[in-house]
Enzyme design. Structure first.
Site, PDB file in Angstrom:
ATOM      1  N   ASN A  52     -14.187  10.276   3.625  1.00  0.00           N
ATOM      2  CA  ASN A  52     -15.372  10.772   4.329  1.00  0.00           C
ATOM      3  C   ASN A  52     -15.265  12.242   4.742  1.00  0.00           C
ATOM      4  O   ASN A  52     -16.243  12.977   4.705  1.00  0.00           O
ATOM      5  CB  ASN A  52     -15.703   9.881   5.535  1.00  0.00           C
ATOM      6  CG  ASN A  52     -14.574   9.806   6.536  1.00  0.00           C
ATOM      7  OD1 ASN A  52     -13.397   9.922   6.187  1.00  0.00           O
ATOM      8  ND2 ASN A  52     -14.912   9.614   7.790  1.00  0.00           N
ATOM      9  N   GLY A 107      -8.498   4.983   7.831  1.00  0.00           N
ATOM     10  CA  GLY A 107      -9.279   4.187   6.893  1.00  0.00           C
ATOM     11  C   GLY A 107      -9.749   2.900   7.538  1.00  0.00           C
ATOM     12  O   GLY A 107      -9.950   2.832   8.746  1.00  0.00           O
ATOM     13  N   SER A 108      -9.883   1.867   6.722  1.00  0.00           N
ATOM     14  CA  SER A 108     -10.484   0.630   7.235  1.00  0.00           C
ATOM     15  C   SER A 108      -9.459  -0.256   7.933  1.00  0.00           C
ATOM     16  O   SER A 108      -8.262  -0.225   7.632  1.00  0.00           O
ATOM     17  CB  SER A 108     -11.122  -0.155   6.080  1.00  0.00           C
ATOM     18  OG  SER A 108     -10.104  -0.762   5.306  1.00  0.00           O
ATOM     19  N   THR A 164      -7.537  -2.576   5.435  1.00  0.00           N
ATOM     20  CA  THR A 164      -6.399  -1.939   4.757  1.00  0.00           C
ATOM     21  C   THR A 164      -5.227  -1.781   5.729  1.00  0.00           C
ATOM     22  O   THR A 164      -4.071  -1.975   5.360  1.00  0.00           O
ATOM     23  CB  THR A 164      -6.807  -0.566   4.195  1.00  0.00           C
ATOM     24  OG1 THR A 164      -7.958  -0.741   3.363  1.00  0.00           O
ATOM     25  CG2 THR A 164      -5.693   0.050   3.364  1.00  0.00           C
ATOM     26  N   ALA A 165      -5.542  -1.453   6.981  1.00  0.00           N
ATOM     27  CA  ALA A 165      -4.496  -1.256   7.989  1.00  0.00           C
ATOM     28  C   ALA A 165      -3.700  -2.536   8.215  1.00  0.00           C
ATOM     29  O   ALA A 165      -2.484  -2.503   8.414  1.00  0.00           O
ATOM     30  CB  ALA A 165      -5.112  -0.788   9.295  1.00  0.00           C
ATOM     31  N   GLU A 204      -5.656   5.108  12.323  1.00  0.00           N
ATOM     32  CA  GLU A 204      -6.953   5.481  12.895  1.00  0.00           C
ATOM     33  C   GLU A 204      -8.015   4.786  12.060  1.00  0.00           C
ATOM     34  O   GLU A 204      -8.195   5.091  10.887  1.00  0.00           O
ATOM     35  CB  GLU A 204      -7.118   6.999  12.883  1.00  0.00           C
ATOM     36  CG  GLU A 204      -8.173   7.469  13.879  1.00  0.00           C
ATOM     37  CD  GLU A 204      -9.545   7.576  13.247  1.00  0.00           C
ATOM     38  OE1 GLU A 204     -10.389   6.687  13.517  1.00  0.00           O
ATOM     39  OE2 GLU A 204      -9.778   8.520  12.489  1.00  0.00           O
ATOM     40  N   CYS A 260     -16.113   8.095  11.298  1.00  0.00           N
ATOM     41  CA  CYS A 260     -15.685   6.963  12.141  1.00  0.00           C
ATOM     42  C   CYS A 260     -16.204   7.099  13.569  1.00  0.00           C
ATOM     43  O   CYS A 260     -16.272   6.122  14.297  1.00  0.00           O
ATOM     44  CB  CYS A 260     -14.167   6.837  12.118  1.00  0.00           C
ATOM     45  SG  CYS A 260     -13.347   8.385  12.523  1.00  0.00           S
ATOM     46  N   GLU A 292      -3.119  10.642  18.025  1.00  0.00           N
ATOM     47  CA  GLU A 292      -2.642  11.917  17.484  1.00  0.00           C
ATOM     48  C   GLU A 292      -3.346  13.033  18.236  1.00  0.00           C
ATOM     49  O   GLU A 292      -4.390  12.831  18.835  1.00  0.00           O
ATOM     50  CB  GLU A 292      -2.827  11.969  15.961  1.00  0.00           C
ATOM     51  CG  GLU A 292      -1.929  10.921  15.271  1.00  0.00           C
ATOM     52  CD  GLU A 292      -1.913  10.935  13.742  1.00  0.00           C
ATOM     53  OE1 GLU A 292      -2.167  11.991  13.149  1.00  0.00           O
ATOM     54  OE2 GLU A 292      -1.641   9.874  13.151  1.00  0.00           O
TER      55      GLU A 292
END
Length: 488
Positions: free
Chosen positions: A156, A232-233, A236-237, A254, A288, A469
């Site tokens: 994105n 990302g999503s 996936t995390a 994140e 996001c 972060e």
């Protein structure tokens, strides 16, 4: 024919300071035309192995440089990217579908700022020291880089979020293997061409292009990569957590958001409406931090809705390279279908679509007829349980609902699995603080949106992620701390 295939941009992996061709490639599309315009390496275990080796080999030299030396190199890299700002902006707009205006004013300047910011912040960290006179002891801490950092960034905000990881990782003395999204790899590849000129030794930054399931997985599973920073999503995390668990890796994740805006009846609508339209539809809603649930106090609900829809309709959707355009193309055909399906689900549940998808005609220039476009879409009369109010849509769609009391709206705003960002609009300073304290959200903006100070922690609660972060937080994540006790 061969003659035709030469028209494609063919990217190569960047390993140990060299561009390395790959045996197979993935098609990458120009979202505003629907045509393939780029071939991206389809890397796997072998390429990741080579990149990790290069990063490991570069680690002793890079980690032994002083913070000042690293700082000067990061600043030089920032200057080089800034010098080519227009070329980077054009490439980002074409590859991602975002408007040229957004790429020029947000993405590329922020990528430059990421390097400058960490080039500066790395010079200002101090470690702790305590004394125990009765024991004749003193204690101090020392921080050292961890090793090879695995960095996985999304499609994105491609260069913006890649540099948000690379800058602190290398500023702290780590070396890097990064994997950008296979859908938006061009600006990362362009940056590779500047690394040597900036003074980065070969192997400090390696970029491996490819799919998450192949290249990303190989990076996450590699025993010599002790830490992973991923944006990302949430789905996936979860896989990253499972795959990295046997190696006890350090993770910074994140993830998504389902971010509320809470608009009280004393909000300044002249500020609130344009900002909330922007927070809903900027970058096609593919951020996001975008607002996707707007809670409006009942007394101003009708007026807000009327003015909000009128403002949303002014946003021009079309060719991203037109500087007048506010909404570019969505990232892919599949993603556009997914976003549209949410609007259909809302209608099936009896919600009303006030403008945008399926309501207003979308007129596109001749060259963009096959692109992945969608108008800013406003939905009302939704129940809080609706999938449109619970799931991250990640497109130019926002839901507007009414509320009565402060107590009620806090409960409803918190009633999703995510907790990344929230915005609160009110002229009452006491209420602003009260509500901000009670929202389950890593970031709360009041009477504004997306005002960032990189010194401060960034990240989410609940399913929106793990870790933070920012200047101090990134330094802590990308270094290993040691406590040393001396008896004298």
């Amino acid at each position: 024919t061969m003659a035709h295939s030469k028209a494609f941009l063919v990217l190569e992996n960047f390993i140990g300071g060299e561009f390395v061709p790959c045996s197979s490639y993935i098609d990458s599309y120009n979202p505003s035309t629907g045509d393939v315009y780029c071939k991206v390496p389809d890397s796997g275990k072998e390429e990741v192995e080579a990149a990790v080796k290069a990063a490991k080999d570069a680690f002793p030299i890079w980690s032994s440089k002083s913070p000042l030396e690293r700082s000067q190199i990061l600043n030089k890299l920032a200057d080089l990217i800034e010098h080519d700002l227009e070329a980077f902006a054009q490439a980002e707009s074409k590859d991602q579908g975002k408007t040229i205006t957004f790429a020029r004013t947000v993405d590329i300047p922020r990528a430059v700022h990421n390097f400058r910011f960490f080039a500066s912040s790395i010079l200002h960290h101090v470690t702790e020291c305590t004394e125990m006179p009765t024991m004749g002891c003193m204690h101090y801490t020392s921080r050292a880089p961890v090793g090879v950092a695995g960095l996985i960034s999304p499609w994105n905000l491609p260069l913006y979020l890649l540099t948000w990881k690379i800058a602190p990782a290398i500023a702290c003395g780590n070396t890097v293997v990064a994997k950008p999204s296979e859908m938006t790899s061009v600006t990362a590849w362009m940056m590779c061409k500047l690394l040597e000129k900036a003074g980065l030794p070969p192997g400090v930054v390696n970029i491996v292009f490819g799919m998450g399931a192949k290249a990303g997985e190989a990076l996450v599973c590699h025993p010599d990569v002790p830490l992973i920073s991923f944006t990302g999503s949430t789905l996936t995390a979860q896989r990253i957590m499972e795959k990295s668990a046997p190696h006890c890796k350090r993770l910074s994740l994140e993830l998504g958001g389902k971010n509320p805006a809470i608009i009280f009846d004393d909000a300044d609508l002249s500020q609130c409406i344009p900002t909330t339209v922007r927070s809903s539809f900027a970058n096609q809603g593919e951020i996001c931090l975008c607002t996707s649930r707007i809670f409006v106090q009942r007394g101003i609900y009708n007026e807000f809705l009327k003015r909000f829809v009128a403002e949303a309709k002014k946003w021009k959707t079309g060719n991203p390279s037109d500087p007048e355009v506010n909404v570019g193309a969505l990232i892919s055909k599949e993603h556009l279908e997914k976003v549209r399906s949410y609007v259909k689900k809302a209608q099936a549940e009896g919600a009303r679509v006030l403008c945008g998808e399926g309501v207003d005609p979308l007129a596109l220039p001749p060259g963009n007829q096959k692109g992945y476009f969608m108008l800013p879409t406003v939905i009302t009369e939704l129940k809080d349980e609706s999938c449109c109010m619970q799931e991250e849509i990640f497109g130019p769609v926002t839901c507007v609902v009414a509320f009565d009391t402060e107590e009620e709206v806090i409960k409803r705003a918190n009633g999703v699995k995510y907790g990344l960002a929230a915005t609160v609009w009110s002229g009452n300073v006491g209420r602003v603080h009260r509500v901000a304290h009670r929202l389950q959200s890593g970031l709360v903006w009041t009477n504004c949106w997306l005002v960032r100070d990189l010194n401060l922690p960034f990240g989410g609660m609940k399913a929106s992620g793990i870790g933070r972060e920012g200047a101090k937080d990134s330094y802590e994540f990308f270094t290993e701390v040691k406590t040393i006790t001396i008896k004298h």
